[in-house]
Structure formats: structure tokens, C-alpha cells
Write a protein that holds these residues in place. Structure first.
Motif, PDB file in Angstrom:
ATOM      1  N   ARG A  25     -18.869  -9.953  46.004  1.00  0.00           N
ATOM      2  CA  ARG A  25     -19.738 -10.191  47.154  1.00  0.00           C
ATOM      3  C   ARG A  25     -20.000 -11.688  47.334  1.00  0.00           C
ATOM      4  N   PRO A  26     -20.124 -12.131  48.598  1.00  0.00           N
ATOM      5  CA  PRO A  26     -20.491 -13.538  48.828  1.00  0.00           C
ATOM      6  C   PRO A  26     -21.955 -13.769  48.450  1.00  0.00           C
ATOM      7  N   MET A  27     -22.241 -14.986  48.028  1.00  0.00           N
ATOM      8  CA  MET A  27     -23.607 -15.345  47.670  1.00  0.00           C
ATOM      9  C   MET A  27     -24.492 -15.301  48.919  1.00  0.00           C
ATOM     10  N   ALA A  28     -25.714 -14.806  48.758  1.00  0.00           N
ATOM     11  CA  ALA A  28     -26.686 -14.755  49.848  1.00  0.00           C
ATOM     12  C   ALA A  28     -27.938 -15.509  49.401  1.00  0.00           C
ATOM     13  N   PRO A  29     -27.986 -16.819  49.648  1.00  0.00           N
ATOM     14  CA  PRO A  29     -29.124 -17.619  49.186  1.00  0.00           C
ATOM     15  C   PRO A  29     -30.423 -17.223  49.886  1.00  0.00           C
ATOM     16  N   LEU A  30     -31.518 -17.508  49.195  1.00  0.00           N
ATOM     17  CA  LEU A  30     -32.839 -17.254  49.750  1.00  0.00           C
ATOM     18  C   LEU A  30     -33.795 -18.302  49.212  1.00  0.00           C
ATOM     19  N   THR A  31     -34.895 -18.466  49.905  1.00  0.00           N
ATOM     20  CA  THR A  31     -35.944 -19.362  49.417  1.00  0.00           C
ATOM     21  C   THR A  31     -36.921 -18.525  48.614  1.00  0.00           C
ATOM     22  N   ASP A  32     -37.157 -18.936  47.394  1.00  0.00           N
ATOM     23  CA  ASP A  32     -38.067 -18.211  46.503  1.00  0.00           C
ATOM     24  C   ASP A  32     -39.495 -18.632  46.825  1.00  0.00           C
ATOM     25  N   PRO A  38     -36.042 -15.723  36.610  1.00  0.00           N
ATOM     26  CA  PRO A  38     -35.367 -16.333  35.462  1.00  0.00           C
ATOM     27  C   PRO A  38     -33.976 -16.848  35.844  1.00  0.00           C
ATOM     28  N   LEU A  39     -33.839 -18.144  35.969  1.00  0.00           N
ATOM     29  CA  LEU A  39     -32.592 -18.773  36.405  1.00  0.00           C
ATOM     30  C   LEU A  39     -31.623 -18.917  35.227  1.00  0.00           C
ATOM     31  N   ARG A  40     -30.426 -18.359  35.355  1.00  0.00           N
ATOM     32  CA  ARG A  40     -29.443 -18.409  34.262  1.00  0.00           C
ATOM     33  C   ARG A  40     -28.611 -19.687  34.280  1.00  0.00           C
ATOM     34  N   CYS A  41     -28.766 -20.506  35.312  1.00  0.00           N
ATOM     35  CA  CYS A  41     -28.031 -21.767  35.391  1.00  0.00           C
ATOM     36  C   CYS A  41     -28.728 -22.872  34.609  1.00  0.00           C
ATOM     37  N   CYS A  42     -30.044 -22.865  34.610  1.00  0.00           N
ATOM     38  CA  CYS A  42     -30.793 -23.930  33.930  1.00  0.00           C
ATOM     39  C   CYS A  42     -31.797 -23.372  32.924  1.00  0.00           C
ATOM     40  N   LEU A  43     -31.779 -22.063  32.730  1.00  0.00           N
ATOM     41  CA  LEU A  43     -32.583 -21.384  31.714  1.00  0.00           C
ATOM     42  C   LEU A  43     -34.070 -21.733  31.800  1.00  0.00           C
ATOM     43  N   ARG A  44     -34.573 -21.606  33.011  1.00  0.00           N
ATOM     44  CA  ARG A  44     -36.006 -21.758  33.247  1.00  0.00           C
ATOM     45  C   ARG A  44     -36.376 -20.852  34.408  1.00  0.00           C
ATOM     46  N   ARG A  45     -37.662 -20.717  34.627  1.00  0.00           N
ATOM     47  CA  ARG A  45     -38.129 -19.911  35.758  1.00  0.00           C
ATOM     48  C   ARG A  45     -38.133 -20.757  37.030  1.00  0.00           C
ATOM     49  N   GLU A  50     -37.890 -23.082  45.858  1.00  0.00           N
ATOM     50  CA  GLU A  50     -36.505 -23.366  45.466  1.00  0.00           C
ATOM     51  C   GLU A  50     -35.551 -22.381  46.133  1.00  0.00           C
ATOM     52  N   ARG A  51     -34.337 -22.882  46.422  1.00  0.00           N
ATOM     53  CA  ARG A  51     -33.278 -22.012  46.960  1.00  0.00           C
ATOM     54  C   ARG A  51     -32.538 -21.386  45.779  1.00  0.00           C
ATOM     55  N   ILE A  52     -32.560 -20.067  45.736  1.00  0.00           N
ATOM     56  CA  ILE A  52     -31.919 -19.339  44.652  1.00  0.00           C
ATOM     57  C   ILE A  52     -31.048 -18.231  45.240  1.00  0.00           C
ATOM     58  N   ALA A  53     -30.315 -17.547  44.384  1.00  0.00           N
ATOM     59  CA  ALA A  53     -29.516 -16.396  44.804  1.00  0.00           C
ATOM     60  C   ALA A  53     -29.485 -15.395  43.661  1.00  0.00           C
ATOM     61  N   LEU A  54     -29.451 -14.133  44.026  1.00  0.00           N
ATOM     62  CA  LEU A  54     -29.259 -13.059  43.067  1.00  0.00           C
ATOM     63  C   LEU A  54     -27.804 -12.640  43.188  1.00  0.00           C
ATOM     64  N   VAL A  55     -27.046 -12.830  42.108  1.00  0.00           N
ATOM     65  CA  VAL A  55     -25.609 -12.529  42.115  1.00  0.00           C
ATOM     66  C   VAL A  55     -25.283 -11.567  40.982  1.00  0.00           C
ATOM     67  N   PHE A  81     -30.237 -14.334  38.461  1.00  0.00           N
ATOM     68  CA  PHE A  81     -30.660 -15.358  39.412  1.00  0.00           C
ATOM     69  C   PHE A  81     -30.039 -16.688  39.027  1.00  0.00           C
ATOM     70  N   ILE A  82     -29.580 -17.419  40.035  1.00  0.00           N
ATOM     71  CA  ILE A  82     -29.060 -18.778  39.847  1.00  0.00           C
ATOM     72  C   ILE A  82     -29.582 -19.642  40.993  1.00  0.00           C
ATOM     73  N   HIS A  83     -29.548 -20.951  40.803  1.00  0.00           N
ATOM     74  CA  HIS A  83     -29.831 -21.835  41.928  1.00  0.00           C
ATOM     75  C   HIS A  83     -28.710 -21.669  42.951  1.00  0.00           C
ATOM     76  N   ALA A  84     -29.050 -21.710  44.217  1.00  0.00           N
ATOM     77  CA  ALA A  84     -28.052 -21.581  45.276  1.00  0.00           C
ATOM     78  C   ALA A  84     -27.184 -22.830  45.381  1.00  0.00           C
ATOM     79  N   ASP A  85     -27.686 -23.944  44.871  1.00  0.00           N
ATOM     80  CA  ASP A  85     -26.959 -25.214  44.888  1.00  0.00           C
ATOM     81  C   ASP A  85     -26.842 -25.720  43.453  1.00  0.00           C
ATOM     82  N   ASP A  86     -26.013 -26.738  43.257  1.00  0.00           N
ATOM     83  CA  ASP A  86     -25.863 -27.314  41.912  1.00  0.00           C
ATOM     84  C   ASP A  86     -27.221 -27.689  41.331  1.00  0.00           C
ATOM     85  N   CYS A  87     -27.331 -27.547  40.030  1.00  0.00           N
ATOM     86  CA  CYS A  87     -28.547 -27.974  39.335  1.00  0.00           C
ATOM     87  C   CYS A  87     -28.123 -28.710  38.062  1.00  0.00           C
ATOM     88  N   PRO A  88     -29.029 -29.449  37.448  1.00  0.00           N
ATOM     89  CA  PRO A  88     -28.649 -30.242  36.272  1.00  0.00           C
ATOM     90  C   PRO A  88     -28.478 -29.443  34.989  1.00  0.00           C
TER      91      PRO A  88
END
Length: 157
Positions: A25-32, A38-45, A50-55, A81-88
């Protein structure tokens, strides 16, 4: 004494998931609006706004592709959950994130089969040392108890 590290989803994998997730499925970003995901890209809430996506993510499948393992029926995909855009990525001091509740520490063999698991009050070095004391354990997933969702992985060494 070995210290274990929580591993976020790799940046190359995040790039793929931001295009098409592991369910195709394509990513469907949303504003939280509320924050707390719980963001799995940066391991924080997430924080409000923030713009996030449930994938859909298949952590064992991706690990198996790296290692040649054959997880068979143990291959599963689930929501993350991940950030919809790149994160550090995670902060260096974020040793064991999402530690504010009981977690399941699920052990996997080198062929990708579940070897067992343990309920821990909070992920810590002792929990991972106990998991990796078994020489047949190649990988550990930390999962939320309430939904079984994948939070992060820990590997040997």
C-alpha cells in the motif's frame, strides 16, 4: 559486560516504506494532532503536530532477506508508525525506548523461527542478556503487550 542496542527501522527501509509499505500500500501521511504514537524510525513518541504515517512492516521478513533465513509461517507484518518525512533517527541516549510498560521480548533462531519469549516489566540489559544466553538466539523483537506490535529489534553483539 555486553550492552544491547535498540535498532530502529533502517533508513533505506524507511525510504521504501514511505513509498510502498510491506503490504503493497502507498503511504498515507497524516498530522498527529494528539502526539504519543510510538515512532519506529527514531524510537520515540510523536509530538502533536508532527507528520506521521501508519504503515505495514514485516521486520522478520526483512531480516530474513539479509541473512538467508527461512521464517516460513513466522513471517508476519503489522502496523508501525513512522515519520512521513526523513528524520534524524534515535537520540544516542535512548537506550531502550518505550519502556514505560510491560513488554514482550520474543526470541528468534537463525532460521527465523520463534524460540520463545518473556514478559518483562521494562526492557533492560538483563532481559536481553537472558535472551541471548541461549546461543541459538540470533535476534530479539521487543513488542507491545497490549497489541503485540513490533517496537524494535535487538541483535547479538
Amino acid at each position: 559486560m555486553t550492552t544491547y542496542t535498540a535498532r530502529p527501522i533502517a533508513p533505506t527501509v524507511l525510504k521504501e516504506l514511505r513509498t510502498t509499505d510491506d503490504a503493497g500500500r502507498p503511504m498515507a501521511p497524516l498530522t498527529d494532532d494528539e502526539g504519543g504514537a510510538p515512532l519506529r524510525c527514531c524510537l520515540r513518541r510523536s509530538e502533536p503536530g508532527e507528520r506521521i504515517a501508519l504503515v505495514s512492516y514485516a521486520p522478520l521478513r526483512r531480516w530474513a532477506a539479509e541473512t538467508g533465513a527461512e521464517p516460513g509461517a513466522y513471517d508476519e507484518q503489522g502496523p508501525v508508525f513512522i515519520h512521513a518525512d526523513d528524520c534524524p533517527g534515535p537520540a544516542p541516549s535512548n537506550t531502550y525506548p518505550f519502556a514505560n510498560a510491560h513488554r514482550s521480548v520474543r526470541r528468534y533462531s537463525a532460521d527465523g523461527h520463534i524460540l520463545g519469549g518473556a514478559l518483562v516489566p521494562t526492557p533492560n540489559d538483563e532481559a536481553f542478556r537472558n535472551a541471548f544466553d541461549d546461543p541459538t538466539v540470533a535476534l530479539v523483537h521487543v513488542r507491545a503487550v497490549e497489541y503485540g506490535c513490533f517496537l524494535y529489534e535487538v541483535r547479538r553483539g
